[in-house]
Design a protein around this motif. Structure first.
Motif, PDB file in Angstrom:
ATOM      1  N   ALA A  46      -6.650   0.742  -4.697  1.00  0.00           N
ATOM      2  CA  ALA A  46      -6.939   1.768  -3.697  1.00  0.00           C
ATOM      3  C   ALA A  46      -7.201   3.120  -4.331  1.00  0.00           C
ATOM      4  CB  ALA A  46      -5.739   1.892  -2.744  1.00  0.00           C
ATOM      5  N   PHE A  67      -6.158   7.024  -3.284  1.00  0.00           N
ATOM      6  CA  PHE A  67      -5.364   7.845  -2.374  1.00  0.00           C
ATOM      7  C   PHE A  67      -5.710   9.310  -2.581  1.00  0.00           C
ATOM      8  CE2 PHE A  67      -1.572  10.254  -1.150  1.00  0.00           C
ATOM      9  CZ  PHE A  67      -1.341   9.737   0.125  1.00  0.00           C
ATOM     10  N   TYR A  97      -5.716   7.167   2.494  1.00  0.00           N
ATOM     11  CA  TYR A  97      -6.425   6.223   1.634  1.00  0.00           C
ATOM     12  C   TYR A  97      -7.905   6.241   1.970  1.00  0.00           C
ATOM     13  CZ  TYR A  97      -2.072   4.331  -0.064  1.00  0.00           C
ATOM     14  OH  TYR A  97      -0.860   4.191  -0.681  1.00  0.00           O
ATOM     15  N   GLY A 126       0.872   5.571  -3.076  1.00  0.00           N
ATOM     16  CA  GLY A 126       0.625   6.991  -2.924  1.00  0.00           C
ATOM     17  C   GLY A 126       1.227   7.799  -4.063  1.00  0.00           C
ATOM     18  N   GLN A 158      -9.804  -4.799  -0.910  1.00  0.00           N
ATOM     19  CA  GLN A 158      -9.543  -4.096  -2.180  1.00  0.00           C
ATOM     20  C   GLN A 158     -10.551  -4.490  -3.261  1.00  0.00           C
ATOM     21  OE1 GLN A 158      -5.411  -4.864  -3.255  1.00  0.00           O
ATOM     22  NE2 GLN A 158      -4.741  -4.523  -1.164  1.00  0.00           N
ATOM     23  N   GLU A 177       0.815  -1.223   0.000  1.00  0.00           N
ATOM     24  CA  GLU A 177       0.000   0.000   0.000  1.00  0.00           C
ATOM     25  C   GLU A 177       0.843   1.265   0.000  1.00  0.00           C
ATOM     26  OE1 GLU A 177      -2.847   1.439   3.287  1.00  0.00           O
ATOM     27  OE2 GLU A 177      -4.087   0.376   1.827  1.00  0.00           O
TER      28      GLU A 177
END
Ligand code: CTP
Ligand code: MN
Ligand code: MN
Ligand code: MN
Length: 364
Positions: free
Chosen positions: A330, A332, A339, A250, A296, A246
């Motif tokens: 995800a 962000f 998140y 970003g 997810q 994860e």
């Protein structure tokens, strides 16, 4: 066909993810032409040009009327000069010289045939084209070095060229469900890609697999493929491990559309024909399997439904309009530096400030 629509009164938004794009539309005579130019640009490694033509085509797919003259296009976004020239020529002469000469060119036809081989991308096809090769037969004849995927691609070329029907996809769904249930009870399986968008045929069948208990899905793919292999149902498979972290997702992450789920590119051996043994046989079918952790699953579902342009536009919208970064794992938020969690696709559209578009209207 809706004769009473006033084209100048139709508002079309600029991003494909802001619009509803049905599977069947009124302007295939134009979109087919623009997509030839898009594909040709892709063959020439010109991504910007390829996307521009694809966006133009996509706008025309969203129109609730058939384009009759250039006036109909006045208030539409994404139609560059080049696309407009092509459209004008088709409206006036019935076809575009640029499109027709592209379609018939040696390079276009060879690249289409060569990239049509499973395991062959534009770069490899281009190298072969410049070496004088034109078709899968030429590869065989000249004894080209092929990797395992390409060998399977050549071996099953004819079958893999044939469209996969929804009926065949349903048979494969049953097989995949049986395999997954045998190795992990309680797992959930979802049909993705074009078939989820309502297509009647596809070039492959895509599945997303998860388990409501986070962590249970780890290492699931080899168990599934082993089960399938034992049943003699696989002609080819290549599994790649989950490589998602994860913290890498970003803003610092290099832009890369490829997701990092545990996944398997495969070729199934699908029994065909009637019950009469004398005429029954089998065909090869491309199947993509993806395993997602439950947390997810909503992002994976959105990311694997497509269309490819719709996905691309979602990510562009997120980045340019919302300062967010969307992937199949995800979402962000760069402004809040966090998140955003989601259990459903609807929640993701809401975070992005977009009206929810159902899968059947994501055919951008
Ligand atoms: N996809 C992906 N990563 C890949 C390949 C595909 O995330 N390496 C996603 C695409 O973005 C798309 C979905 O998987 O949303 C299905 O891709 P694909 O099977 O190539 O296309 P379809 O839309 O299913 O069309 P077709 O009927 O031709 O298979
Ligand atoms: Mn141009
Ligand atoms: Mn597909
Ligand atoms: Mn696929």
């Amino acid at each position: 066909p809706k004769p009473n629509i006033d084209p100048t009164a139709v508002l079309i938004k600029a991003y494909a993810c802001q619009r509803r794009t049905p599977l069947k539309h009124h302007n295939s005579f134009l979109t087919d032409a623009l997509e030839i130019l898009s594909q040709n640009a892709e063959y020439n490694d010109n991504e910007g040009r390829s996307v521009a033509f694809r966006r133009a085509a996509s706008v025309l797919k969203a129109l609730p009327y058939r384009v009759k003259n250039m006036e109909d296009l006045k208030s539409l976004p994404c139609l560059g000069d080049h696309s407009q020239r092509v459209i004008k020529e088709i409206l006036e002469d019935g076809s575009s010289r640029e499109v027709e000469s592209t379609r018939q060119s040696d390079q276009f036809q060879a690249m289409k045939a060569l990239t049509g081989i499973f395991g062959v991308g534009v770069r490899t096809a281009d190298r072969w084209f410049r070496e004088g090769l034109r078709s899968p037969d030429d590869l065989f004849r000249t004894g080209q070095q092929l990797n395992r995927a390409q060998q399977a691609g050549v071996q099953y070329y004819d079958d893999l060229q044939k469209p996969v029907t929804k009926a065949e996809a349903d048979v494969i769904s049953d097989i995949v469900e049986k395999a997954v249930r045998a190795v992990l009870p309680g797992a959930e399986i979802r049909l993705m890609g074009g078939f989820r968008r309502g297509k009647e045929v596809g070039h492959d069948v895509d599945f997303l697999i998860t388990h409501p208990e986070e962590g249970k899905e780890e290492g699931l793919m080899p168990k599934i493929t082993n089960w399938l292999e034992e049943q003699g149902l696989l002609l080819y498979q290549k599994t790649t491990r989950n490589s998602y972290l994860e913290k890498m997702d970003g803003p610092a992450r290099a832009p890369n559309n490829m997701d990092r789920f545990e996944r398997c590119f495969s070729i199934f051996k699908l029994q065909t024909g009637s019950e009469r043994a004398s005429v029954s046989g089998w065909r090869a079918v491309r199947v993509d399997l993806v395993v997602s952790p439950y947390s997810q699953f909503a992002f994976a579902t959105l990311g694997w439904t497509g269309s490819k342009l719709f996905e691309r536009e979602l990510r562009r919208w997120a980045g340019q309009e919302k300062h967010m970064s969307l992937s199949s794992h995800a979402l962000f938020d760069s402004k809040q530096n966090l998140y955003l969690r989601a259990k459903t696709e609807e929640e993701i559209f809401a975070y992005l400030g977009l009206e929810f578009i159902p899968p059947s209207e994501r055919n951008a």
